[in-house]
Scaffold this motif. Structure first.
Motif, PDB file in Angstrom:
ATOM      1  N   UNK A  72      -5.868   1.919 -14.152  1.00  0.00           N
ATOM      2  CA  UNK A  72      -6.496   2.743 -13.017  1.00  0.00           C
ATOM      3  C   UNK A  72      -5.431   2.347 -11.997  1.00  0.00           C
ATOM      4  N   UNK A  73      -5.300   3.455 -11.049  1.00  0.00           N
ATOM      5  CA  UNK A  73      -4.245   3.315  -9.917  1.00  0.00           C
ATOM      6  C   UNK A  73      -4.536   1.982  -9.028  1.00  0.00           C
ATOM      7  N   UNK A  74      -3.637   1.430  -8.498  1.00  0.00           N
ATOM      8  CA  UNK A  74      -3.735   0.321  -7.713  1.00  0.00           C
ATOM      9  C   UNK A  74      -4.381   0.390  -6.355  1.00  0.00           C
ATOM     10  N   UNK A  75      -5.233  -0.223  -5.792  1.00  0.00           N
ATOM     11  CA  UNK A  75      -5.596  -0.509  -4.551  1.00  0.00           C
ATOM     12  C   UNK A  75      -4.475  -0.761  -3.657  1.00  0.00           C
ATOM     13  N   UNK A  76      -3.765   0.109  -2.888  1.00  0.00           N
ATOM     14  CA  UNK A  76      -2.839   0.049  -2.082  1.00  0.00           C
ATOM     15  C   UNK A  76      -2.947  -1.184  -1.365  1.00  0.00           C
ATOM     16  N   UNK A  77      -3.659  -1.671  -0.606  1.00  0.00           N
ATOM     17  CA  UNK A  77      -3.623  -2.741   0.250  1.00  0.00           C
ATOM     18  C   UNK A  77      -3.501  -3.984  -0.497  1.00  0.00           C
ATOM     19  N   UNK A  78      -3.966  -3.961  -1.812  1.00  0.00           N
ATOM     20  CA  UNK A  78      -3.844  -5.110  -2.735  1.00  0.00           C
ATOM     21  C   UNK A  78      -2.485  -5.737  -3.299  1.00  0.00           C
ATOM     22  N   UNK A  79      -1.512  -4.476  -3.330  1.00  0.00           N
ATOM     23  CA  UNK A  79      -0.198  -4.663  -3.783  1.00  0.00           C
ATOM     24  C   UNK A  79       0.763  -4.402  -2.858  1.00  0.00           C
ATOM     25  N   UNK A  80       0.574  -4.178  -1.435  1.00  0.00           N
ATOM     26  CA  UNK A  80       1.513  -3.843  -0.515  1.00  0.00           C
ATOM     27  C   UNK A  80       2.476  -4.772  -0.362  1.00  0.00           C
ATOM     28  N   UNK A  81       2.228  -5.882  -0.466  1.00  0.00           N
ATOM     29  CA  UNK A  81       3.412  -7.226  -0.362  1.00  0.00           C
ATOM     30  C   UNK A  81       3.663  -7.720  -1.472  1.00  0.00           C
ATOM     31  N   UNK A  82       3.593  -7.000  -2.755  1.00  0.00           N
ATOM     32  CA  UNK A  82       3.550  -7.603  -4.009  1.00  0.00           C
ATOM     33  C   UNK A  82       4.775  -6.630  -4.587  1.00  0.00           C
ATOM     34  N   UNK A  83       5.805  -7.151  -5.749  1.00  0.00           N
ATOM     35  CA  UNK A  83       6.640  -6.620  -6.275  1.00  0.00           C
ATOM     36  C   UNK A  83       5.782  -5.577  -6.913  1.00  0.00           C
ATOM     37  N   UNK A  84       4.649  -5.542  -7.575  1.00  0.00           N
ATOM     38  CA  UNK A  84       4.147  -4.550  -7.988  1.00  0.00           C
ATOM     39  C   UNK A  84       3.985  -3.206  -7.264  1.00  0.00           C
ATOM     40  N   UNK A  85       4.209  -3.112  -5.969  1.00  0.00           N
ATOM     41  CA  UNK A  85       4.618  -1.834  -5.216  1.00  0.00           C
ATOM     42  C   UNK A  85       5.765  -1.102  -5.721  1.00  0.00           C
ATOM     43  N   UNK A  86       6.519  -1.868  -6.413  1.00  0.00           N
ATOM     44  CA  UNK A  86       7.807  -0.962  -6.645  1.00  0.00           C
ATOM     45  C   UNK A  86       7.609   0.039  -7.795  1.00  0.00           C
ATOM     46  N   UNK A  87       6.901  -0.181  -8.809  1.00  0.00           N
ATOM     47  CA  UNK A  87       6.608   0.624 -10.153  1.00  0.00           C
ATOM     48  C   UNK A  87       5.300   0.727 -10.315  1.00  0.00           C
ATOM     49  N   UNK A  88       4.525  -0.109 -10.027  1.00  0.00           N
ATOM     50  CA  UNK A  88       3.075  -0.346 -10.472  1.00  0.00           C
ATOM     51  C   UNK A  88       2.876  -1.627 -11.020  1.00  0.00           C
ATOM     52  N   UNK A  89       1.511  -2.075 -11.210  1.00  0.00           N
ATOM     53  CA  UNK A  89       1.213  -3.320 -11.990  1.00  0.00           C
ATOM     54  C   UNK A  89       1.650  -3.262 -13.285  1.00  0.00           C
ATOM     55  N   UNK A  90       2.589  -4.404 -13.586  1.00  0.00           N
ATOM     56  CA  UNK A  90       3.108  -4.471 -14.945  1.00  0.00           C
ATOM     57  C   UNK A  90       4.006  -3.778 -15.493  1.00  0.00           C
ATOM     58  N   UNK A  91       4.526  -2.617 -14.533  1.00  0.00           N
ATOM     59  CA  UNK A  91       5.567  -1.684 -15.075  1.00  0.00           C
ATOM     60  C   UNK A  91       6.887  -2.274 -15.263  1.00  0.00           C
ATOM     61  N   UNK A  92       7.391  -2.439 -16.363  1.00  0.00           N
ATOM     62  CA  UNK A  92       8.525  -3.286 -16.697  1.00  0.00           C
ATOM     63  C   UNK A  92       9.127  -2.092 -17.734  1.00  0.00           C
ATOM     64  N   UNK A  93      10.359  -2.223 -17.749  1.00  0.00           N
ATOM     65  CA  UNK A  93      11.356  -1.302 -18.612  1.00  0.00           C
ATOM     66  C   UNK A  93      10.825  -1.101 -19.948  1.00  0.00           C
ATOM     67  N   UNK A  94      10.660  -2.350 -20.776  1.00  0.00           N
ATOM     68  CA  UNK A  94      10.210  -2.110 -21.994  1.00  0.00           C
ATOM     69  C   UNK A  94      10.868  -1.130 -22.936  1.00  0.00           C
ATOM     70  N   UNK A  95      10.267  -0.248 -23.547  1.00  0.00           N
ATOM     71  CA  UNK A  95      11.099   0.636 -24.478  1.00  0.00           C
ATOM     72  C   UNK A  95      11.236   2.038 -23.765  1.00  0.00           C
ATOM     73  N   UNK A  96      11.096   1.880 -22.429  1.00  0.00           N
ATOM     74  CA  UNK A  96      11.501   3.209 -21.588  1.00  0.00           C
ATOM     75  C   UNK A  96      12.860   3.768 -21.966  1.00  0.00           C
ATOM     76  N   UNK A  97      12.930   5.003 -22.045  1.00  0.00           N
ATOM     77  CA  UNK A  97      14.274   5.641 -22.269  1.00  0.00           C
ATOM     78  C   UNK A  97      14.925   6.148 -20.685  1.00  0.00           C
TER      79      UNK A  97
END
Length: 198
Positions: free
Chosen positions: A21-46
């Motif tokens: 589900x989409x993040x609770x904004x206040x929970x991630x505002x000071x986290x690196x997850x604010x960049x691209x969302x929780x757990x969003x790494x390149x992986x197999x992304x083209x």
């Protein structure tokens, strides 16, 4: 979206997050997850090829509309090498925003209300290179954050500014994040830096 056409599937060019589900904004505002969302790494992304000046954007999952009042943004961050290996820790700049077009305490008072996509034209002076394209919608009561990987060619020698770090671009006390949609409906103050238009 590229020049008005849907490109690829849901996570072909967008980093897949681990959030059901989409993040609770206040929970991630000071986290690196604010960049691209929780757990969003390149992986197999083209990485998708575009040209400076092209119209690009992101669409809502499952062809739904944006049905949350609030502002929309696009930020970009140039990778020092391959964007597939980039964590987004460098400088970011804002290239587009959509804020209130009417009373901000009404659904219809927002430019993104009932939109299926958020789109903009890449500045023609954007330097060539590989970038993270960060789409964000700050819903007054729900937020959306995703990052696409793009490769820009045919660009210029512009210097995107001002730049910010993510996290760091917002504070939990920012008026934009504490705005009370059900309150008096006063003026809304757009968060983050000014838009760089090239």
């Amino acid at each position: 979206m590229h020049n008005g056409q849907q490109i690829g599937g849901e996570y072909d060019y967008v980093r897949r997050n681990s959030n059901s589900y989409n993040p609770a904004f206040m929970d991630i505002v000071n986290s690196n997850d604010l960049r691209c969302n929780v757990g969003a790494t390149a992986g197999s992304t083209k990485t998708y090829d575009v040209k400076a000046g092209d119209r690009i954007g992101l669409k809502v999952f499952n062809n739904e509309d944006i049905e949350h009042p609030g502002p929309g943004f696009f930020y970009m961050s140039k990778a020092p090498g391959s964007v597939a290996n980039y964590d987004g820790s460098g400088d970011w700049f804002k290239v587009w925003q959509s804020g209130p077009v009417g009373a901000p305490n009404t659904n219809e008072g927002w430019g993104t209300w009932r939109a299926r996509t958020m789109e903009f034209n890449l500045p023609k002076s954007l330097p060539d290179g590989e970038y993270l394209l960060r789409g964000e919608h700050i819903g007054i009561h729900e937020n959306h954050i995703e990052c696409a990987q793009i490769r820009v060619t045919g660009g210029g020698s512009g210097t995107p500014s001002p730049t910010v770090k993510i996290p760091g671009v917002y504070k939990t006390t920012d008026p934009a994040l504490t705005y009370n949609f059900w309150g008096s409906g006063g003026a809304y103050q757009m968060p983050g830096p000014a838009v760089w238009s090239g």
